[in-house]
Design an enzyme around this catalytic site. Structure first.
Site, PDB file in Angstrom:
ATOM      1  N   SER A  72       0.834  -1.195   0.000  1.00 16.49           N
ATOM      2  CA  SER A  72       0.000   0.000   0.000  1.00 16.49           C
ATOM      3  C   SER A  72       0.872   1.249   0.000  1.00 16.49           C
ATOM      4  O   SER A  72       1.963   1.260   0.570  1.00 16.49           O
ATOM      5  CB  SER A  72      -0.885  -0.019   1.250  1.00 16.49           C
ATOM      6  OG  SER A  72      -1.910   0.949   1.165  1.00 16.49           O
ATOM      7  N   CYS A 104       3.667   7.117   2.844  1.00  8.74           N
ATOM      8  CA  CYS A 104       4.574   8.260   2.762  1.00  8.74           C
ATOM      9  C   CYS A 104       5.854   8.001   3.547  1.00  8.74           C
ATOM     10  O   CYS A 104       5.805   7.531   4.690  1.00  8.74           O
ATOM     11  CB  CYS A 104       3.891   9.513   3.277  1.00  8.74           C
ATOM     12  SG  CYS A 104       2.602  10.135   2.184  1.00  8.74           S
ATOM     13  N   TYR A 162      -7.494  14.421   1.004  1.00  4.82           N
ATOM     14  CA  TYR A 162      -6.698  15.176   0.045  1.00  4.82           C
ATOM     15  C   TYR A 162      -7.605  15.728  -1.061  1.00  4.82           C
ATOM     16  O   TYR A 162      -8.824  15.573  -1.008  1.00  4.82           O
ATOM     17  CB  TYR A 162      -5.553  14.315  -0.469  1.00  4.82           C
ATOM     18  CG  TYR A 162      -4.639  13.868   0.657  1.00  4.82           C
ATOM     19  CD1 TYR A 162      -4.026  14.808   1.495  1.00  4.82           C
ATOM     20  CD2 TYR A 162      -4.416  12.526   0.927  1.00  4.82           C
ATOM     21  CE1 TYR A 162      -3.206  14.417   2.543  1.00  4.82           C
ATOM     22  CE2 TYR A 162      -3.607  12.120   1.983  1.00  4.82           C
ATOM     23  CZ  TYR A 162      -3.005  13.075   2.787  1.00  4.82           C
ATOM     24  OH  TYR A 162      -2.219  12.690   3.844  1.00  4.82           O
ATOM     25  N   LEU A 168      -5.358  -2.555   8.904  1.00  7.27           N
ATOM     26  CA  LEU A 168      -5.122  -3.474  10.018  1.00  7.27           C
ATOM     27  C   LEU A 168      -5.290  -4.931   9.590  1.00  7.27           C
ATOM     28  O   LEU A 168      -5.915  -5.732  10.278  1.00  7.27           O
ATOM     29  CB  LEU A 168      -6.033  -3.135  11.201  1.00  7.27           C
ATOM     30  CG  LEU A 168      -5.812  -1.755  11.839  1.00  7.27           C
ATOM     31  CD1 LEU A 168      -6.706  -1.576  13.051  1.00  7.27           C
ATOM     32  CD2 LEU A 168      -4.345  -1.543  12.221  1.00  7.27           C
ATOM     33  N   ARG A 217       1.320  -1.112   7.409  1.00  7.31           N
ATOM     34  CA  ARG A 217       2.222  -1.247   8.560  1.00  7.31           C
ATOM     35  C   ARG A 217       2.855  -2.631   8.655  1.00  7.31           C
ATOM     36  O   ARG A 217       4.024  -2.759   9.055  1.00  7.31           O
ATOM     37  CB  ARG A 217       1.478  -0.911   9.844  1.00  7.31           C
ATOM     38  CG  ARG A 217       1.152   0.570   9.993  1.00  7.31           C
ATOM     39  CD  ARG A 217       0.293   0.832  11.213  1.00  7.31           C
ATOM     40  NE  ARG A 217       0.030   2.254  11.405  1.00  7.31           N
ATOM     41  CZ  ARG A 217      -0.939   2.925  10.783  1.00  7.31           C
ATOM     42  NH1 ARG A 217      -1.735   2.305   9.930  1.00  7.31           N
ATOM     43  NH2 ARG A 217      -1.119   4.214  11.010  1.00  7.31           N
TER      44      ARG A 217
END
Length: 370
Positions: free
Chosen positions: A35, A38, A195, A314, A337
């Site tokens: 994914s 940044c 955004y 998650l 993550r």
């Protein structure tokens, strides 16, 4: 149901997470997607060796699709001064170096094209993450459909006029041309997380009274025009994704029903996959975080709009990810993550699911053995 494929005249049963998936001319070797995340490690938008190692190691680690972080189509479209960019031709060479490495290791390189809108001109997170005033030496005036700040503590953005809208559409088109030259095989347009594109979609951030505001059809107009600009130059046989915030988790905001309606339009416009995230446009939103909390959005969009979807949020376990694909909740699984914690998650997940995949020859000696 277990997917059965035939390789070299032998029948193999593969966990769905590691079945191939073809969109147009591109075949992904599995459904594991890096994914966009940044890294805030650029200067003037330039990719560095950090990006090469960060993205390249996930390709070595077995992921099927590697998507860059949100990559700004203009300097003022950056969240921070450390954002990756593709707003000038000089950015192409290093990005091409990275895509060549990714493709050499069997993954597909994708790029997320983005404009930060009113969430631009901020410090990088480890420097505090606060908005940099537009009159500061390293700040600039942010842009949005309406002059509404993200929080009361922040400077209000400038409301885009028609000329400004046309310029941003041209920026997306120019960025697409550069993405082609840089060797990317997938484009994802960032329409999520508060955004610019998301700001146009949401009635909470879009208070315009012209053809870009008010009704649902007007609020989605900017996204559709950006897609049209991109498609003028993006090869028709290469995949085009759109990331959305499927819900704003706020009364009166964008909803999952809006997302389904949008996805139906996107499918008709030639978009291949909707990447279903959520939130980001309302600073005070209460989001019920739990494992796989956004997967139902991908499931509903896929079922009701008849378009391929990606699930994100998650997702940390191999069985969890495999089940998402096997049950038809999504076609691809986006990991963030967990792939920061473990660049080789795909290799580990394949082992845990009982399907050993090809490792880089340099790492063969480290493979798990039964």
């Amino acid at each position: 149901m277990v997917l059965t494929i035939h390789i070299c005249n032998k029948t193999q049963h593969m966990p769905h997470l590691f079945s191939s998936f073809k969109i147009k001319s591109i075949e992904f070797k599995n459904r594991v997607v890096v994914s966009p995340m940044c890294e805030y490690s650029s200067q003037d938008g330039f990719a560095t060796n950090w990006h090469l190692v960060h993205l390249g190691s996930r390709a070595v680690g077995g992921a099927g699709l590697i998507i860059t972080e949100a990559t700004a189509v203009s300097p003022e479209g950056r969240i921070t001064n450390g954002d990756l960019g593709i707003y000038k031709d000089e950015h192409i060479d290093k990005l091409k170096h990275i895509t060549d490495f990714i493709h050499a290791h069997g993954a597909i390189a994708g790029i997320q094209l983005a404009h930060a809108g009113r969430k631009a001109s901020h410090q990088i997170p480890w420097d505090g993450g606060k908005q940099i005033p537009s009159d500061a030496p390293d700040g600039w005036l942010s842009l949005s459909p309406s002059a509404l700040s993200f929080t009361d503590a922040e400077e209000a953005p400038a409301a885009l006029d028609k000329a400004g809208i046309e310029q941003i559409k041209a920026d997306f088109k120019a960025a697409t041309i550069r993405a082609i030259k840089a060797g990317f095989k997938v484009i994802e347009l960032h329409g999520a997380h508060g955004y610019l594109i998301h700001e146009f979609l949401s009635p909470l951030s879009n208070h315009r009274s012209d053809e870009y505001g008010g009704s649902f059809g007007n609020r989605i107009r900017f996204l559709l025009e950006v897609i049209e600009s991109v498609q003028q130059v993006w090869p028709a046989d290469l995949p085009l994704f759109v990331r959305i915030s499927a819900s704003e988790w706020t009364e009166g905001g964008w909803t999952i029903d809006d997302s389904v309606a949008l996805a139906k339009v996107l499918k008709d416009k030639g978009v291949d996959l909707v990447d279903c995230s959520s939130g980001g446009n309302v600073a005070t939103a209460k989001i019920p975080l739990q494992p796989g909390y956004q997967v139902p959005f991908a499931q509903q969009v896929r079922a009701e709009a008849g378009i391929a979807t990606g699930a994100v949020g998650l997702i940390t376990e191999s069985l969890q990810a495999d089940s998402i694909v096997q049950t038809g909740h999504a076609d691809m699984v986006f990991f963030a993550r967990e792939l920061l914690r473990d660049p080789y998650f795909a290799l580990r997940a394949a082992h845990e699911l009982g399907h050993e995949v090809k490792w880089p020859v340099q790492y063969e000696r480290a493979k798990w053995h039964k």
